[in-house]
Every structure is written in C-alpha cells, then in structure tokens.
Design a protein around this motif. Structure first.
Motif, short mmCIF file in Angstrom:
data_model
loop_
_atom_site.label_atom_id
_atom_site.label_comp_id
_atom_site.label_asym_id
_atom_site.label_seq_id
_atom_site.Cartn_x
_atom_site.Cartn_y
_atom_site.Cartn_z
N GLU A 238 -12.95 33.08 97.03
CA GLU A 238 -13.51 31.75 96.77
C GLU A 238 -12.59 30.68 97.35
O GLU A 238 -11.37 30.81 97.34
CB GLU A 238 -13.65 31.52 95.26
CG GLU A 238 -14.59 32.48 94.57
CD GLU A 238 -16.04 32.19 94.86
OE1 GLU A 238 -16.35 31.02 95.17
OE2 GLU A 238 -16.86 33.11 94.79
N HIS B 115 -11.19 26.73 97.26
CA HIS B 115 -10.97 25.59 96.37
C HIS B 115 -10.33 24.47 97.18
O HIS B 115 -9.49 24.73 98.05
CB HIS B 115 -10.04 25.97 95.22
CG HIS B 115 -10.49 27.16 94.44
ND1 HIS B 115 -11.35 27.07 93.38
CD2 HIS B 115 -10.21 28.49 94.61
CE1 HIS B 115 -11.58 28.28 92.90
NE2 HIS B 115 -10.90 29.16 93.63
N SER C 172 -9.38 29.39 85.18
CA SER C 172 -9.94 28.43 86.12
C SER C 172 -11.40 28.64 86.45
O SER C 172 -12.12 27.70 86.66
CB SER C 172 -9.14 28.46 87.42
OG SER C 172 -9.17 29.74 87.99
N ARG C 173 -11.88 29.87 86.52
CA ARG C 173 -13.29 30.00 86.88
C ARG C 173 -13.83 31.34 86.45
O ARG C 173 -13.08 32.27 86.17
CB ARG C 173 -13.49 29.83 88.38
CG ARG C 173 -12.91 30.96 89.21
CD ARG C 173 -13.32 30.78 90.67
NE ARG C 173 -12.86 31.85 91.51
CZ ARG C 173 -13.38 33.08 91.54
NH1 ARG C 173 -14.35 33.39 90.72
NH2 ARG C 173 -12.91 34.00 92.35
N GLN D 68 -20.91 29.49 87.25
CA GLN D 68 -19.82 28.65 87.76
C GLN D 68 -19.20 27.89 86.60
O GLN D 68 -19.89 27.33 85.77
CB GLN D 68 -20.34 27.65 88.78
CG GLN D 68 -19.26 26.70 89.30
CD GLN D 68 -19.83 25.64 90.22
OE1 GLN D 68 -21.00 25.64 90.50
NE2 GLN D 68 -18.97 24.75 90.65
N SER E 139 -10.04 33.81 86.83
CA SER E 139 -8.88 33.64 87.70
C SER E 139 -7.94 32.60 87.12
O SER E 139 -8.38 31.56 86.66
CB SER E 139 -9.33 33.19 89.09
OG SER E 139 -8.23 32.79 89.86
N ASN F 156 -3.68 24.03 88.34
CA ASN F 156 -4.76 25.00 88.37
C ASN F 156 -5.60 24.78 89.62
O ASN F 156 -6.05 23.66 89.88
CB ASN F 156 -5.62 24.83 87.12
CG ASN F 156 -6.68 25.88 86.98
OD1 ASN F 156 -7.62 25.91 87.75
ND2 ASN F 156 -6.52 26.72 85.97
N SER G 270 -8.54 25.72 90.39
CA SER G 270 -9.98 25.55 90.23
C SER G 270 -10.37 24.27 89.52
O SER G 270 -11.49 23.81 89.63
CB SER G 270 -10.57 26.74 89.46
OG SER G 270 -11.95 26.84 89.68
N THR G 271 -9.43 23.68 88.79
CA THR G 271 -9.71 22.41 88.10
C THR G 271 -8.82 21.28 88.58
O THR G 271 -9.13 20.11 88.37
CB THR G 271 -9.51 22.56 86.58
OG1 THR G 271 -8.12 22.84 86.33
CG2 THR G 271 -10.36 23.69 86.01
N LYS H 50 -10.03 17.45 92.21
CA LYS H 50 -10.70 18.68 92.64
C LYS H 50 -11.94 18.26 93.43
O LYS H 50 -12.74 17.47 92.96
CB LYS H 50 -11.10 19.53 91.43
CG LYS H 50 -11.85 20.81 91.77
CD LYS H 50 -10.97 21.78 92.52
CE LYS H 50 -11.57 23.18 92.58
NZ LYS H 50 -12.87 23.25 93.21
#
Length: 661
Positions: free
Chosen positions: A101, A103, A152-153, A160, A185, A199, A201-202, A216
C-alpha cells in the motif's frame, strides 16, 4: 486528471469501543442510540464529551481549487519498505510503500524540519478479527481491537481505516460484502535527527519530541500509476495540530477550583494538557509555572543564547485561549494538601483540584565557593539569563564551570561572541561519564580547535570581583582565569522542596517515584519530567531518572491518558541530542553503568557511531555524522529486540534490518 478525488457517499457506521471490564459498566446509551455525555468524575474514570464537541471527519475534502493532484510514480518504482520525496508543485510529499500500500505524508518533521525520507521506516503487523453477524452482507459492522496503539490501517480489498479515536476504536468504511479477518499495520517513520515517530497511515505523532503531527494526503492507483492529491495549504504548512476539545467549564464563578491542575509548564505539563484536550476532555485545566513566559523550547536556551522568548514559544497565546488551557505565570506552589486536594501558592492563593500533575522540573546547582554572590555569575534557567550572558560576554572573557551538555553547548555558542572562552571541569575529559573517555577526548579536541581553553580535574575556589562585578575565577589548582561573565552548569536537583511536608513520597535525592502509569503513591496525583524516577521497561523496569526533553513529552502524555483511566504505560526509548559548532550528536538508550564502548567509524573526523555495552548487551548508542543510525537503533530497542555486543564488534549492521535477538 485534474480536480480532487470524488467524495464517498455518507454511510452509517456502527462503532464499538472495547474497554477494560471495570469500565464497561460506565458506558450509557440514550434512547436514540447515541452516546450519552459523560461527566468527568473526581477519580478520572470518565470524560466530559458533549455531542457538540464531537470530532470532525479525519479526512476533509477541500474544494478543487484548494488542492493539487498529480501522478508521482509508477507502482513498481518503490519496493515495500521504501520511501521517496515527490514533488506536487506546491510542495513536497513523503511517499511510503508498506505491505503493498502507498501512503503520502508531510515530508518534514514538524519538530525542527528534518527530512523524514532520511529517517527510519519500521513495519509491524497484528492479526485482528471482525465481529460480524453470521451471513452479514454489508453495514453496519464492527471491528473489535482491545488496544490499537499505533495501529494504522486494516488490510483487505473491501475495507479502509478512516481514523481512530482512543484505545480500542476504529472507524471503518463499509464493504459491499463482509470483509474477511485482516492484518493491522503499525508502520511508522522515525525522524533521523531527534527520534520523533509518525504513523504512516494517519500521520499522527506517536513518539516525541514535538507537538504536531503530519498531514496525511490521499493516494489512488490508476493504470499502474500512483496519484497523490493534497491541500495546497497543507503542503505549505507541513504540520498538523490534532483536533482538540474546547473547555466548556469556564473559570468565572469558581476560580478557586479546577478539574486538572498541572504544576510546571515544561514539556511534560504542556503535553499533558494537550493530550487531555485531544482525548475529548472539556473541563477546566490550569497550568502554573514559575516562569513569566508561556511554555517554551527550553533545550534551545543553551544552544542559541540570543533567542528571544517569542522565538522559543512552543504555542502562541491564541492557542491556549482557543482550547481553554489556563496558564498562571510567575506562580509558585508552596504547599500541596493531598487530603483536601488543594494547593497553596506563595501569594496565598488557594486552588482545589480533582487531578494533579506534578512536573516542577529541576533547579540548577550553584557554586558554594567564596565570592559566590558577585555579579555576572549565571545559571541558564530562563531566556533572560541566556540573553544577559551573551550581552556580557560579547568581546570579553567568559568562563564556563562544568563540561556537561549545558556547559559545552554554552561554550560552543560563545566562541564566536566572546574574546576568550574557558571551561573548568572536575573530570579528566568532557562527557566522560555519559559518552566515555574516547568520545569525550574527540569532542574536547574539536573545542580546542575552536579556541576553547580547558582547565580539567580542578574546581572553582573563589570568584573575585571588582566593584561588585566578576573579574577573576580562582581555581583550586591555583590558576587564576580572567572572567567578565561566568556560566555555571554543574548539574541540577529536583525542584520538589514544596512537597516535603506533603504525604507524596520522595526518595533520598528528592525525586518523585512513580509507576509505569506515572502515578505517585497518592491516588489522583501524577508526576512527570525531570523530577521523577520511573521504571524503564526495556531495562528490566529499573527505576531511573532521565531528564531528557523527549522523555518529558512521553511522560506527560501517559499521565494524561491515565487521568482518563486509559491504563497507558511509559515504554518509550530515551533519545537526546546536542549541537556544537554546527555538528550534532545524537544518542538513544540508557547507558548508565556501561562497561565498554565499541566505536565504528572515525573519531578523528567526528564521523562515528559508539555502542555502549554492559556485559553482552548494547544499552545505548551515540553518533555524529552517521544518520540515521541512532534512529535505527532506537527502533530496534523499541521493538523489544536485544542487540548483542558481538553484533556491533564485527561492523556488520545486518541486525538493523531485523536480525536482533
């Protein structure tokens, strides 16, 4: 392409918060199914979080003219675990590939602006399950996680993660079909300069120093190309302040009581106040400080003595006003009455509290020699102290007593201002107890090459004055050093004298012992920062005092979380830094009691990494011009893996990529 990504249709989400057993009975629902407002109780087990204080969506969708979108690479350009800075026209973005993925985040650390692409990316996963009714084909559905921490995800083709709020809560987008159990993750990027972690993902700040998170940005894949869409404003700001609740309990009418009182406005106190607001706490918070200024970046005092208070401020006054964090300046607490939950200030003012954080910091030691009362002898405690030292030293003779971090930073800064700079130290070499003999000598040589004169293995016996002002420093070695200004940096003691008549425990040195949750022996009273001893998790819970800026941040957050009964524990890896003559030294771990130092690189060129070992284990690392080695080691230590002495003796760094014991 052009324009912004389409906004998804609004959907109804069912959210379940998984709490410890003792907390479950406190959750109440209204008839309409919405959460009932919860009043903050005296014991801190609930929060006041009204419907009108709910958080906005974590991913706003700016209009087309306010955002920029571009294809930044091919999907095969990055391997898993790689990072790259990409340009969007209005600014750069950090692109990360993790578990297949992509980010996109702000590319600079909000603390001091370090390029995160040069930092350390760590990856970790945790399997989770979905709590779904049998045969479910769509929403509403719930994801249960007992403790998400840095989660995070959710991995899966049909779900999602939209965001998370507190322990055990995930906001998950609905699927056309039941999503399968997945993997969470915990990927994060650690700053190469000072160790802050974000993080991926955030963008949220997960470890310190610093106060703000990263923006993000949205990512999508079309025809094997990676597209990033970002707000123009966010690209330019490169920092994001987390959403916070506002105070709905104004002080007017009951100024003699507060829900939370924080004694000390350093890093621990400020982070505690901000964390409470980030977690939805909306009652009164009072922060009191001996300083005349709002919270400021104290480590800069000795590195940039010319800096003005407004340049050092961590937050503007408007911030405190907006979020209802009251700051009492020049306010000295003289008594704490824990039985009646009340403090008394020097001017007689009394303030009752429900929860108390003690973060008074430390007081610098002073000289006890003859002539100690003469003018122009300073400890660096405030911006005014630092500014006066620079003014008095300009073109004149400066003496620094103490070759620790503060003293050496001051000496380095004054070399370009003063006519002469001399350092007096009891040890054989600077930093010997902290960095070892070899590293200390290498740094000493750097200072000598910059015209600093050392007087080692001696002490000050007398300060001589002319017309009341310092003129000479007399050493026990009989040397007499000309001096127009003297800075004393010989250590500090905890500023806890006001607690000696209370029932709050102090150890023999005056420190406040706390547990992993930053709790003292008195219920409802927490402590954090330079004045505490606490169990260091990765050193077998050894009780230690670590007066580092980064550690104070982390302790302040944990204290706030436990005021809200979140059962958080302190587990950060200590990380510090110093800067001298344009060179930075970074350090991670806890090296007290080391019995050997393994050096890799070239000490003469000041391009090295030093591993501090005790027995067979690496317990700390220091480096210069070797980034991001210290951040890499910090991530290994944070993962719980041990680094063995034999692994660093060979020069083989493969353990940094996952080989650790």
């Amino acid at each position: 392409m052009g324009g912004c990504f389409s906004k998804p249709k609004p959907v109804e989400l069912k959210i379940e918060v998984v709490l410890p057993e003792k907390e479950r009975g406190k959750e109440e629902l209204l008839a309409g199914g919405k959460g009932s407002p919860r009043a903050y109780q005296g014991n801190g087990t609930a929060r006041h979080f009204h419907a009108d204080e709910r958080l906005p969506a974590p991913h706003p969708y700016p209009s087309a003219q306010d955002c920029v979108e571009a294809a930044v690479c091919h999907v095969k350009d990055l391997e898993n675990g790689q990072m790259r800075e990409v340009e969007l026209g209005w600014g750069k973005v950090l692109l990360v590939k993790d578990n297949g993925e992509f980010h996109a985040l702000g590319h600079k650390c909000p603390h001091y602006g370090a390029p995160l692409v040069k930092g350390e990316l760590s990856q970790d996963t945790q399997e989770v399950g979905w709590d779904l009714p049998e045969g479910c084909l769509g929403p509403p559905w719930t994801l249960k996680v007992s403790s998400i921490g840095g989660v995070s995800r959710a991995v899966g083709k049909s779900q999602q993660l939209l965001g998370h709020r507190g322990e055990g809560l995930l906001l998950v987008a609905p699927a056309q079909h039941c999503p399968p159990p997945g993997v969470l993750s915990r990927g994060r990027v650690r700053c190469p300069w000072h160790g802050a972690c974000f993080n991926i993902s955030t963008g949220d700040l997960e470890d310190f120093p610093g106060l703000d998170s990263l923006h993000k940005f949205q990512v999508k894949i079309e025809k094997e190309k990676v597209y990033v869409r970002a707000s123009k404003q966010a690209l330019q700001l490169q920092r994001r302040t987390k959403v916070m609740a506002k105070c709905i309990s104004p002080s007017a009418g009951h100024s003699s009581s507060t829900n939370v009182l924080i004694v000390g406005a350093g890093a621990a106190g400020l982070v505690c106040a901000e964390t409470l607001r980030q977690e939805g706490f909306s009652d009164r918070i009072v922060l009191c400080t001996l300083d005349r200024h709002l919270p400021y970046d104290r480590p800069k005092l000795s590195k940039s003595l010319d800096a003005q208070p407004e340049q050092l401020a961590l937050r503007p006054k408007e911030f405190f006003r907006a979020y209802g964090i009251e700051v009492l300046t020049e306010a000295q607490v003289v008594t704490v009455d824990v039985r009646n939950k009340k403090v008394v200030f020097k001017d007689g003012f009394k303030l009752e509290y429900s929860k108390l954080l003690l973060a008074p910091g430390s007081s610098p030691k002073t000289l006890s020699c003859k002539g100690k009362e003469v003018e122009n002898v300073f400890t660096i405690r405030t911006p005014e102290d630092a500014n006066r030292v620079v003014r008095l030293a300009r073109g004149r003779n400066a003496v620094v007593v103490g070759a620790g971090f503060l003293g050496m930073e001051v000496a380095a800064y004054l070399t370009e201002k003063a006519h002469s700079v001399s350092v007096v130290e009891l040890e054989e070499t600077p930093f010997r107890r902290f960095l070892g003999e070899r590293v200390g000598r290498a740094l000493m040589k750097m200072f000598e090459n910059n015209r600093v004169k050392f007087y080692m293995q001696t002490e000050v016996s007398e300060l001589r004055a002319q017309e009341g002002k310092l003129k000479e420093v007399v050493l026990k070695s009989s040397k007499v050093v000309r001096a127009d200004v003297c800075v004393v940096g010989i250590g500090a003691v905890p500023a806890t004298g006001f607690l000696r008549q209370s029932s709050i425990n102090l150890d023999s040195r005056g420190f406040i012992p706390v547990n992993k949750m930053m709790q003292t022996n008195v219920p409802g009273v927490f402590a954090a920062g330079d004045a505490v001893t606490f169990p260091l998790a990765w050193r077998n819970n050894r009780k230690v005092n670590i007066p580092h800026w980064q550690m104070a941040h982390a302790q302040g957050r944990v204290a706030a979380q436990n005021m809200l009964a979140q059962e958080a524990e302190i587990n950060t890896v200590p990380y510090l830094w110093t800067a001298m003559f344009g060179k930075s030294l970074r350090y991670a771990g806890y090296g007290e009691g080391f019995d050997d130092v393994i050096i890799q690189g070239d000490l003469e060129e000041l391009k090295f990494v030093a591993f501090y070992t005790k027995g067979d284990e690496v317990i700390a690392v220091a480096s210069m011009n070797y980034d991001p080695i210290v951040s890499k080691v910090a991530e290994v230590l944070a993962s719980g893996r041990a680094i063995r002495k034999r692994e660093v003796e060979t020069g083989d760094m493969s353990w940094l990529t996952g080989k650790g014991s």
